[in-house]
Motif scaffolding. Structure first.
Motif, PDB file in Angstrom:
ATOM      1  N   GLN A 154       0.868  -1.088  -0.068  1.00 31.11           N
ATOM      2  CA  GLN A 154       0.017  -0.132  -0.073  1.00 31.11           C
ATOM      3  C   GLN A 154       0.830   1.276   0.026  1.00 31.11           C
ATOM      4  OE1 GLN A 154      -3.407  -0.168  -0.583  1.00 31.11           O
ATOM      5  NE2 GLN A 154      -2.804  -2.244  -0.719  1.00 31.11           N
ATOM      6  N   THR A 155       2.009   1.344   0.561  1.00 30.75           N
ATOM      7  CA  THR A 155       3.005   2.346   0.584  1.00 30.75           C
ATOM      8  C   THR A 155       3.298   2.668  -0.861  1.00 30.75           C
ATOM      9  OG1 THR A 155       4.867   1.000   0.782  1.00 30.75           O
ATOM     10  CG2 THR A 155       3.794   1.782   2.677  1.00 30.75           C
ATOM     11  N   ASP A 156       3.270   1.872  -1.895  1.00 26.48           N
ATOM     12  CA  ASP A 156       3.614   1.963  -3.357  1.00 26.48           C
ATOM     13  C   ASP A 156       2.239   2.967  -3.915  1.00 26.48           C
ATOM     14  OD1 ASP A 156       5.412  -0.151  -2.775  1.00 26.48           O
ATOM     15  OD2 ASP A 156       5.890   0.242  -4.503  1.00 26.48           O
ATOM     16  N   PHE A 157       1.146   2.661  -3.367  1.00 25.48           N
ATOM     17  CA  PHE A 157      -0.143   3.558  -3.914  1.00 25.48           C
ATOM     18  C   PHE A 157       0.095   4.903  -3.242  1.00 25.48           C
ATOM     19  CE2 PHE A 157      -1.790  -1.033  -4.416  1.00 25.48           C
ATOM     20  CZ  PHE A 157      -1.464  -1.017  -5.685  1.00 25.48           C
ATOM     21  N   ARG A 158      -0.370   5.895  -4.091  1.00 25.99           N
ATOM     22  CA  ARG A 158      -0.547   7.298  -3.548  1.00 25.99           C
ATOM     23  C   ARG A 158      -1.883   7.654  -3.648  1.00 25.99           C
ATOM     24  NH1 ARG A 158       4.153   9.796  -7.306  1.00 25.99           N
ATOM     25  NH2 ARG A 158       2.672   8.560  -8.578  1.00 25.99           N
ATOM     26  N   SER A 159      -2.344   7.831  -4.955  1.00 27.18           N
ATOM     27  CA  SER A 159      -3.598   8.392  -5.268  1.00 27.18           C
ATOM     28  C   SER A 159      -4.470   7.778  -6.375  1.00 27.18           C
ATOM     29  CB  SER A 159      -3.575   9.814  -5.729  1.00 27.18           C
ATOM     30  OG  SER A 159      -3.031  10.748  -4.525  1.00 27.18           O
ATOM     31  N   VAL A 160      -4.675   6.344  -6.252  1.00 28.21           N
ATOM     32  CA  VAL A 160      -5.090   5.638  -7.374  1.00 28.21           C
ATOM     33  C   VAL A 160      -6.512   5.996  -7.656  1.00 28.21           C
ATOM     34  CG1 VAL A 160      -5.904   3.278  -7.874  1.00 28.21           C
ATOM     35  CG2 VAL A 160      -3.670   3.529  -6.684  1.00 28.21           C
ATOM     36  N   LEU A 161      -6.871   6.259  -8.949  1.00 30.35           N
ATOM     37  CA  LEU A 161      -8.111   6.823  -9.244  1.00 30.35           C
ATOM     38  C   LEU A 161      -8.769   5.686 -10.328  1.00 30.35           C
ATOM     39  CD1 LEU A 161      -9.971   9.062  -8.790  1.00 30.35           C
ATOM     40  CD2 LEU A 161      -8.791  10.246 -10.874  1.00 30.35           C
ATOM     41  N   GLY A 162      -7.990   5.503 -11.356  1.00 31.99           N
ATOM     42  CA  GLY A 162      -8.408   4.507 -12.270  1.00 31.99           C
ATOM     43  C   GLY A 162      -8.065   3.124 -12.182  1.00 31.99           C
ATOM     44  N   MET A 163      -9.141   2.285 -12.420  1.00 30.31           N
ATOM     45  CA  MET A 163      -8.744   0.725 -12.197  1.00 30.31           C
ATOM     46  C   MET A 163      -9.460  -0.054 -13.451  1.00 30.31           C
ATOM     47  SD  MET A 163      -9.081   0.037  -8.189  1.00 30.31           S
ATOM     48  CE  MET A 163      -8.455  -1.398  -8.272  1.00 30.31           C
ATOM     49  N   PHE A 164      -8.872  -1.133 -13.918  1.00 31.89           N
ATOM     50  CA  PHE A 164      -9.344  -1.765 -15.081  1.00 31.89           C
ATOM     51  C   PHE A 164      -8.791  -3.089 -15.286  1.00 31.89           C
ATOM     52  CE2 PHE A 164      -9.690  -3.108 -19.467  1.00 31.89           C
ATOM     53  CZ  PHE A 164     -11.272  -2.656 -19.946  1.00 31.89           C
ATOM     54  N   ILE A 165      -9.417  -3.881 -15.762  1.00 31.38           N
ATOM     55  CA  ILE A 165      -8.934  -5.530 -15.521  1.00 31.38           C
ATOM     56  C   ILE A 165      -9.255  -5.811 -17.197  1.00 31.38           C
ATOM     57  CG2 ILE A 165      -9.455  -8.095 -15.281  1.00 31.38           C
ATOM     58  CD1 ILE A 165     -10.234  -7.186 -12.377  1.00 31.38           C
ATOM     59  N   ASP A 166      -8.132  -6.216 -17.680  1.00 31.58           N
ATOM     60  CA  ASP A 166      -8.177  -6.580 -19.177  1.00 31.58           C
ATOM     61  C   ASP A 166      -8.433  -7.920 -19.524  1.00 31.58           C
ATOM     62  OD1 ASP A 166      -5.683  -7.693 -18.790  1.00 31.58           O
ATOM     63  OD2 ASP A 166      -4.575  -6.278 -19.582  1.00 31.58           O
ATOM     64  N   SER A 167      -8.513  -8.214 -20.891  1.00 30.24           N
ATOM     65  CA  SER A 167      -8.796  -9.485 -21.217  1.00 30.24           C
ATOM     66  C   SER A 167      -7.622 -10.701 -21.091  1.00 30.24           C
ATOM     67  CB  SER A 167      -9.124  -9.747 -22.783  1.00 30.24           C
ATOM     68  OG  SER A 167      -8.300  -8.976 -23.441  1.00 30.24           O
ATOM     69  N   GLN A 168      -6.639  -9.805 -20.535  1.00 31.83           N
ATOM     70  CA  GLN A 168      -5.177 -10.809 -20.144  1.00 31.83           C
ATOM     71  C   GLN A 168      -5.065 -11.109 -18.688  1.00 31.83           C
ATOM     72  OE1 GLN A 168      -5.014  -8.266 -22.450  1.00 31.83           O
ATOM     73  NE2 GLN A 168      -5.279  -9.952 -24.309  1.00 31.83           N
ATOM     74  N   ASN A 169      -6.430 -10.889 -18.132  1.00 31.32           N
ATOM     75  CA  ASN A 169      -6.399 -11.112 -16.593  1.00 31.32           C
ATOM     76  C   ASN A 169      -5.350 -10.431 -15.600  1.00 31.32           C
ATOM     77  OD1 ASN A 169      -7.947 -12.035 -14.741  1.00 31.32           O
ATOM     78  ND2 ASN A 169      -6.551 -13.737 -14.223  1.00 31.32           N
ATOM     79  N   ARG A 170      -5.064  -9.222 -16.213  1.00 32.49           N
ATOM     80  CA  ARG A 170      -4.355  -8.153 -15.484  1.00 32.49           C
ATOM     81  C   ARG A 170      -5.142  -6.783 -14.908  1.00 32.49           C
ATOM     82  NH1 ARG A 170      -0.122  -7.076 -20.383  1.00 32.49           N
ATOM     83  NH2 ARG A 170      -2.368  -6.422 -21.437  1.00 32.49           N
ATOM     84  N   LEU A 171      -4.729  -6.520 -13.665  1.00 26.00           N
ATOM     85  CA  LEU A 171      -5.354  -5.532 -13.020  1.00 26.00           C
ATOM     86  C   LEU A 171      -4.574  -4.188 -13.243  1.00 26.00           C
ATOM     87  CD1 LEU A 171      -7.518  -4.249 -11.238  1.00 26.00           C
ATOM     88  CD2 LEU A 171      -6.088  -4.841  -9.227  1.00 26.00           C
ATOM     89  N   TRP A 172      -5.114  -3.223 -13.689  1.00 25.25           N
ATOM     90  CA  TRP A 172      -4.245  -2.054 -13.901  1.00 25.25           C
ATOM     91  C   TRP A 172      -4.746  -1.087 -13.085  1.00 25.25           C
ATOM     92  CZ3 TRP A 172      -0.548  -1.730 -17.938  1.00 25.25           C
ATOM     93  CH2 TRP A 172      -0.522  -2.738 -18.791  1.00 25.25           C
ATOM     94  N   THR A 173      -3.745  -0.344 -12.446  1.00 23.66           N
ATOM     95  CA  THR A 173      -4.139   0.801 -11.529  1.00 23.66           C
ATOM     96  C   THR A 173      -3.388   2.043 -12.086  1.00 23.66           C
ATOM     97  OG1 THR A 173      -2.306   0.299  -9.946  1.00 23.66           O
ATOM     98  CG2 THR A 173      -4.172  -0.727  -9.497  1.00 23.66           C
ATOM     99  N   LEU A 174      -4.381   3.266 -11.789  1.00 19.37           N
ATOM    100  CA  LEU A 174      -3.675   4.639 -12.384  1.00 19.37           C
ATOM    101  C   LEU A 174      -3.494   5.503 -11.192  1.00 19.37           C
ATOM    102  CD1 LEU A 174      -2.952   6.267 -14.980  1.00 19.37           C
ATOM    103  CD2 LEU A 174      -5.326   7.078 -15.094  1.00 19.37           C
ATOM    104  N   ASP A 175      -2.231   5.785 -10.869  1.00 16.92           N
ATOM    105  CA  ASP A 175      -2.076   6.747  -9.872  1.00 16.92           C
ATOM    106  C   ASP A 175      -1.621   8.110 -10.245  1.00 16.92           C
ATOM    107  OD1 ASP A 175      -1.505   7.108  -7.112  1.00 16.92           O
ATOM    108  OD2 ASP A 175      -0.038   5.494  -6.999  1.00 16.92           O
ATOM    109  N   ASN A 176      -2.830   9.065  -9.895  1.00 20.11           N
ATOM    110  CA  ASN A 176      -2.728  10.315 -10.643  1.00 20.11           C
ATOM    111  C   ASN A 176      -2.056  11.198  -9.931  1.00 20.11           C
ATOM    112  OD1 ASN A 176      -4.114  13.211 -10.982  1.00 20.11           O
ATOM    113  ND2 ASN A 176      -5.685  11.840 -12.138  1.00 20.11           N
ATOM    114  N   SER A 177      -1.095  11.943 -10.915  1.00 23.80           N
ATOM    115  CA  SER A 177      -0.073  12.728 -10.119  1.00 23.80           C
ATOM    116  C   SER A 177      -0.748  14.183  -9.600  1.00 23.80           C
ATOM    117  CB  SER A 177       0.989  13.090 -11.020  1.00 23.80           C
ATOM    118  OG  SER A 177       0.469  14.103 -12.199  1.00 23.80           O
ATOM    119  N   SER A 178      -1.749  14.570 -10.172  1.00 26.72           N
ATOM    120  CA  SER A 178      -2.271  15.962  -9.775  1.00 26.72           C
ATOM    121  C   SER A 178      -2.865  15.814  -8.307  1.00 26.72           C
ATOM    122  CB  SER A 178      -3.537  16.479 -10.759  1.00 26.72           C
ATOM    123  OG  SER A 178      -3.095  16.891 -12.047  1.00 26.72           O
ATOM    124  N   LEU A 179      -3.180  14.502  -7.739  1.00 25.79           N
ATOM    125  CA  LEU A 179      -3.729  14.633  -6.238  1.00 25.79           C
ATOM    126  C   LEU A 179      -2.385  14.140  -5.466  1.00 25.79           C
ATOM    127  CD1 LEU A 179      -6.824  12.461  -7.480  1.00 25.79           C
ATOM    128  CD2 LEU A 179      -6.558  14.895  -6.984  1.00 25.79           C
TER     129      LEU A 179
END
Length: 218
Positions: free
Chosen positions: A103-128
């Protein structure tokens, strides 16, 4: 003393004028719209068909559900959550994902998506937060990080994401920062790490001047 008072008076006048100018710019940029038409329709399913999956004390960000039914979500960064912010819902409990230590690697995760390759993507937004936007992907077979990319200063407000069916391309929305930068679509090549910014300021990605209402209230 008179000279100092005169300088202060001029300074306050200039500051007031600047504030008024900024308010006018904001009003012209994001205000002064018309009331949006109520397009509500009858519900397709009765309320009895709805199922409460999870209840949290904090506002949630984007949920992501895998093909085999695993449920992931984050706490919305604007609520300023403390402690863990990215979770998997397991047996009625929110379990930090991939674990509490990460959790210390996450700062301000906003977007999340699971693709057809069974990968969970997390988007950490810099403006926050105090850093550049970071993109992480986890292989849900073993919960290991399989992609880690930090964007440059030109991509400071990527807001949400979609992944192409072949798992090679990611599409980000960049809503822009008021009048400071125009909205656009950002395309990211997963293999090469190259980015392209398209439709910048185009009508198709620019907000229209509507006053959105809920239950009759703006």
């Amino acid at each position: 003393m008179k000279t100092l008072a005169r300088i202060l008076f001029i300074g306050l006048g200039a500051l007031l004028g600047l504030i008024v100018l900024l308010l006018i710019i904001v009003r012209l940029t994001i205000g002064a719209g018309e009331d949006y038409e109520d397009l509500s329709t009858e519900a397709l399913f009765p309320e009895s068909e709805l199922e409460v999956v999870a209840t949290m004390d904090m506002p949630l960000g984007n949920p992501a559900v895998s093909a085999d039914g695993r449920i992931f979500f984050n706490l919305h960064p604007l609520a300023e959550p403390e402690g863990a912010t990215v979770f998997e819902w397991i047996d009625g409990q929110a379990i930090p994902y991939p674990d509490a230590e990460f959790q210390t690697d996450f700062r301000s995760v906003l977007g999340m998506f699971i693709d057809s390759q069974n990968r969970l993507w997390t988007l950490d937004n810099s403006s926050l937060n105090q850093g550049n936007t970071r993109l992480l992907a986890f292989d849900l077979e073993n919960n290991a990080v399989v992609h880690d990319h930090t964007f440059g200063d030109d991509f400071d407000f990527l807001n949400d994401l979609q992944v192409s069916p072949d798992g090679q391309t990611i599409y980000f929305s960049d809503p822009g920062l008021f009048f400071l930068s125009p909205p656009a679509i950002v395309i990211y090549d997963i293999e090469t790490g190259e980015t392209r910014r398209l439709l910048e300021g185009h009508d198709s990605v620019t907000a229209q001047k509507w006053n959105v209402q809920a239950d009759g209230e703006p």
